[in-house]
Write an enzyme that holds these catalytic residues in place. Structure first.
Site, PDB file in Angstrom:
ATOM      1  N   ASP A  65      30.000   5.043  53.072  1.00 57.93           N
ATOM      2  CA  ASP A  65      30.909   4.483  54.080  1.00 57.93           C
ATOM      3  C   ASP A  65      31.648   5.555  54.877  1.00 57.93           C
ATOM      4  O   ASP A  65      32.398   5.238  55.799  1.00 57.93           O
ATOM      5  CB  ASP A  65      31.914   3.508  53.438  1.00 57.93           C
ATOM      6  CG  ASP A  65      32.721   4.129  52.305  1.00 57.93           C
ATOM      7  OD1 ASP A  65      32.239   5.094  51.694  1.00 57.93           O
ATOM      8  OD2 ASP A  65      33.831   3.626  52.030  1.00 57.93           O
ATOM      9  N   HIS A 150      38.805  11.683  43.469  1.00 55.85           N
ATOM     10  CA  HIS A 150      37.981  10.511  43.730  1.00 55.85           C
ATOM     11  C   HIS A 150      36.814  10.525  42.737  1.00 55.85           C
ATOM     12  O   HIS A 150      36.752  11.387  41.851  1.00 55.85           O
ATOM     13  CB  HIS A 150      37.501  10.527  45.176  1.00 55.85           C
ATOM     14  CG  HIS A 150      36.944   9.220  45.656  1.00 55.85           C
ATOM     15  ND1 HIS A 150      37.544   8.015  45.387  1.00 55.85           N
ATOM     16  CD2 HIS A 150      35.834   8.930  46.400  1.00 55.85           C
ATOM     17  CE1 HIS A 150      36.840   7.044  45.930  1.00 55.85           C
ATOM     18  NE2 HIS A 150      35.801   7.572  46.542  1.00 55.85           N
ATOM     19  N   ASP A 218      40.414   8.221  50.267  1.00 53.86           N
ATOM     20  CA  ASP A 218      39.615   8.107  49.050  1.00 53.86           C
ATOM     21  C   ASP A 218      40.107   9.024  47.942  1.00 53.86           C
ATOM     22  O   ASP A 218      39.437   9.964  47.522  1.00 53.86           O
ATOM     23  CB  ASP A 218      38.139   8.351  49.354  1.00 53.86           C
ATOM     24  CG  ASP A 218      37.522   7.188  50.101  1.00 53.86           C
ATOM     25  OD1 ASP A 218      38.112   6.757  51.116  1.00 53.86           O
ATOM     26  OD2 ASP A 218      36.470   6.686  49.670  1.00 53.86           O
ATOM     27  N   HIS A 277      41.319   2.742  56.262  1.00 54.74           N
ATOM     28  CA  HIS A 277      40.417   2.571  55.125  1.00 54.74           C
ATOM     29  C   HIS A 277      40.782   1.336  54.292  1.00 54.74           C
ATOM     30  O   HIS A 277      41.057   1.406  53.100  1.00 54.74           O
ATOM     31  CB  HIS A 277      40.418   3.818  54.236  1.00 54.74           C
ATOM     32  CG  HIS A 277      39.242   3.879  53.288  1.00 54.74           C
ATOM     33  ND1 HIS A 277      39.267   3.291  52.036  1.00 54.74           N
ATOM     34  CD2 HIS A 277      38.027   4.439  53.416  1.00 54.74           C
ATOM     35  CE1 HIS A 277      38.118   3.496  51.433  1.00 54.74           C
ATOM     36  NE2 HIS A 277      37.331   4.200  52.247  1.00 54.74           N
TER      37      HIS A 277
END
Length: 314
Positions: A65, A150, A218, A277
């Site tokens: 993504d 992450h 993220d 996001h």
């Protein structure tokens, strides 16, 4: 003046009216792209900002993504007539990721210079022909990175746009600088003439404050992020979950809630927070804006093709 457009504010998967992670920054006619999720090209086409002048692409991490729009974009840039190199900056593994994606974009009319997990700031001039990809003494743009938390190697970015000091005529005259050297010294050149050395500081005024933009997505909230984003004019941060009841999901998936992003903005003493996001399950992010505003009032809820301008302050 620095202009930016949030090309896509979604995370995970695209949904109608929301493309995936991407931010375009324009400065002195040149552009820096942050992430390149699905829909990046469509948003750029709608905006009409052009493809040819993208000099730097900063990728936070290798999840689809955030990067699956890259091969198509590289081909479009090539079709625009570009022949000058492009710099791609990313975390550990970005070289192999880009190599894999280029299976479907093998032939490009320009070179790609990859900077993987830089340990020092990457300094880049705004002029296309002066672009550099390694640390050095340059003038305009400094890109710093921070390793995040992450499920894969992930980088946060801080972009600092330097502002050159004004030319000081009085100082030039006082220091008896020949007029023929004024322009070169103003461009930060050191001149040696007849055994005498002339330094730029002899014709320049006081240092002026630049513009700082930080981009964090993220990751879980980390205390070191506050130091990294300190004093940012704009802090672009993930807000995957708006509802505080989703905190367990945020911890499990290594993301953040609106309130966690706001706490970072407050601790980092930034001027504005731009949330992006968003989880595809969160259809109306604006409904949760108060979760951030109660902590950090200058919060903006992002949307695709949201445009923002930052001006230098005298």
């Amino acid at each position: 003046m620095v202009d930016l457009a949030l090309l896509g504010c979604g995370g995970g998967m695209p949904i109608p009216e929301r493309y995936l992670s991407s931010l375009l920054i324009s400065y002195k006619g040149r552009k820096i792209l942050m992430d390149c999720g699905e829909g990046t090209q469509v948003s750029m086409k709608i905006l009409g900002w052009g493809f040819k002048t993208i000099d730097v692409i900063c990728i936070t991490h290798g999840h689809a993504d955030h990067i699956m729009g890259l091969p198509g974009l590289l081909l479009t840039i090539g079709n625009s007539g570009r022949t000058d190199p492009i710099t791609i900056i990313g975390p550990i593994g970005i070289t192999d990721i880009v190599k894999g994606l280029r299976v479907v974009a093998p032939y490009l009319p320009y070179e790609i210079n990859i900077v993987e997990n830089p340990q020092e700031p990457v300094r880049i001039k705004a002029s296309l022909n002066d672009t550099e990809t390694s640390a050095g003494e340059f003038n305009d743009l400094i890109i710093s990175t921070l390793e995040l938390e992450h499920s894969t190697n992930c980088l946060g970015y801080s972009l600092y746009f330097n502002r050159k000091p004004k030319f000081d005529v009085k100082s030039a005259i006082k220091n008896d600088i020949p007029k023929e050297f004024w322009n070169r010294l103003q461009k930060n050149e050191i001149i040696i003439d007849h055994g005498k050395t002339y330094f730029p500081k002899l014709v320049l005024g006081a240092k002026r404050v630049g513009i700082k933009i930080s981009f964090i997505t993220d990751t879980r909230s980390l205390s070191k992020i506050k130091t990294f984003i300190k004093g940012s004019d704009l802090f672009v941060c993930e807000g995957t979950y708006g509802d505080e009841n989703d905190i367990e999901k945020a911890i499990r998936n290594k993301h953040m809630t609106f309130s966690e992003a706001a706490e970072l903005a407050l601790g980092g003493e930034v001027k504005e927070l731009l949330l992006t996001h968003f989880s595809p399950s969160m259809l109306m992010p604006l409904e949760y804006k108060d979760r951030a505003e109660i902590i950090f009032i200058n919060t903006i809820i992002g949307s695709d093709r949201f445009i923002h301008t930052l001006s230098f302050k005298d």
